[in-house]
Design a protein around this motif. Sequence first.
Motif, PDB file in Angstrom:
ATOM      1  N   ASP A   1      -4.627   3.460   2.032  1.00 37.89           N
ATOM      2  CA  ASP A   1      -5.131   2.097   1.877  1.00 37.89           C
ATOM      3  C   ASP A   1      -5.184   1.620   0.432  1.00 37.89           C
ATOM      4  O   ASP A   1      -5.595   0.487   0.164  1.00 37.89           O
ATOM      5  N   ARG A   2      -4.771   2.466  -0.494  1.00 40.15           N
ATOM      6  CA  ARG A   2      -4.735   2.042  -1.897  1.00 40.15           C
ATOM      7  C   ARG A   2      -3.388   1.389  -2.205  1.00 40.15           C
ATOM      8  O   ARG A   2      -2.385   1.657  -1.530  1.00 40.15           O
TER       9      ARG A   2
ATOM     10  N   THR B   1       0.811  -1.218   0.000  1.00 40.03           N
ATOM     11  CA  THR B   1       0.000   0.000   0.000  1.00 40.03           C
ATOM     12  C   THR B   1       0.846   1.272   0.000  1.00 40.03           C
ATOM     13  O   THR B   1       2.044   1.253   0.302  1.00 40.03           O
ATOM     14  N   GLU B   2       0.172   2.380  -0.302  1.00 40.01           N
ATOM     15  CA  GLU B   2       0.844   3.677  -0.238  1.00 40.01           C
ATOM     16  C   GLU B   2       1.397   3.932   1.168  1.00 40.01           C
ATOM     17  O   GLU B   2       2.498   4.482   1.323  1.00 40.01           O
TER      18      GLU B   2
ATOM     19  N   GLU C   1      -1.026   9.837  -0.169  1.00 39.87           N
ATOM     20  CA  GLU C   1      -2.281  10.578  -0.269  1.00 39.87           C
ATOM     21  C   GLU C   1      -3.470   9.678   0.034  1.00 39.87           C
ATOM     22  O   GLU C   1      -4.493  10.120   0.550  1.00 39.87           O
ATOM     23  N   HIS C   2      -3.328   8.390  -0.305  1.00 35.37           N
ATOM     24  CA  HIS C   2      -4.418   7.429  -0.108  1.00 35.37           C
ATOM     25  C   HIS C   2      -3.812   6.182   0.533  1.00 35.37           C
ATOM     26  O   HIS C   2      -3.473   5.213  -0.173  1.00 35.37           O
TER      27      HIS C   2
ATOM     28  N   GLN D   1      -8.408   1.207  -6.378  1.00 38.42           N
ATOM     29  CA  GLN D   1      -9.285   1.177  -5.218  1.00 38.42           C
ATOM     30  C   GLN D   1      -8.569   0.634  -3.985  1.00 38.42           C
ATOM     31  O   GLN D   1      -7.501   0.019  -4.086  1.00 38.42           O
ATOM     32  N   ARG D   2      -9.154   0.831  -2.819  1.00 41.36           N
ATOM     33  CA  ARG D   2      -8.588   0.305  -1.580  1.00 41.36           C
ATOM     34  C   ARG D   2      -8.342  -1.193  -1.708  1.00 41.36           C
ATOM     35  O   ARG D   2      -9.144  -1.912  -2.316  1.00 41.36           O
TER      36      ARG D   2
END
Length: 247
Positions: free
Chosen positions: A56-57, A40-41, A53-54, A139-140
């Motif tokens: 859980d993506r 993940t990020e 920035e996200h 998406q997550r």
Amino acid sequence: MSDIEMRTLPAGSVVLHDARTKRRWRVDLEPFEIGAFAVTEEQVSELLGIAAEHPDRPAVDVSWQRAIRFCNAASEWEGLDPAYRFDGTEVHWDVTADGYRLPTEAEWEYACRAGSTTPHYGPLPEIAWTAADGLRHAQRVGERMPNLNGLFDTLGNVWEWCWDLLDPARYGEYRVFRGGGFADDAWSVRASVRRGGDPRTTQDDLGFRLARGGFDGVDAAQGWSLNADEERALLAGPLPSGWTPRR
């Protein structure tokens, strides 16, 4: 660092296919571990200092080279032997090391299929984010159904880097990525589809998943060998119509 959730897969075998050479071959695999989710990020941010920035993506816009460095950083964080060493721009895999690494292409397909022999391990709308969902970004992780190995998003959402060279006779140092992404039609989101890119390239639908497992031997493990790479780089016979080898 956020926990890297791994699944342990038993020994098994998988049949791979090279479209250019029309060759199919079986690879016997020893047990290994593979990530339940794409990296993940948030995880990349924690180890490499890249803003998330996200969180859980899946981490995207990550080159193969950066993914390799993340693997070593995660190993060092957990006190494991790094799997990779660097000689200038060349990367060498110590197959005996117990640290994190990218899966081999054979490991990836075996893990993705989870015993299935069809292009998808379940109904595509239930297991994968694809172009049919009309998305503009990944998406997550973990929002769709996993396969029988407990792995999420091996198909769809983002493509995933593997260790192997794509086709060294034609594409030089290009590395394989697998699985299809959120912008791809169903034809590209299949367990057997293989694509690749320059190890320095980045894409907004390309990430990676970690593997672990050390093996006896030198420069060969889990369907990959340095000797085979060198042999594949030697193009024998007439050139296929429409292309010339990279120089």
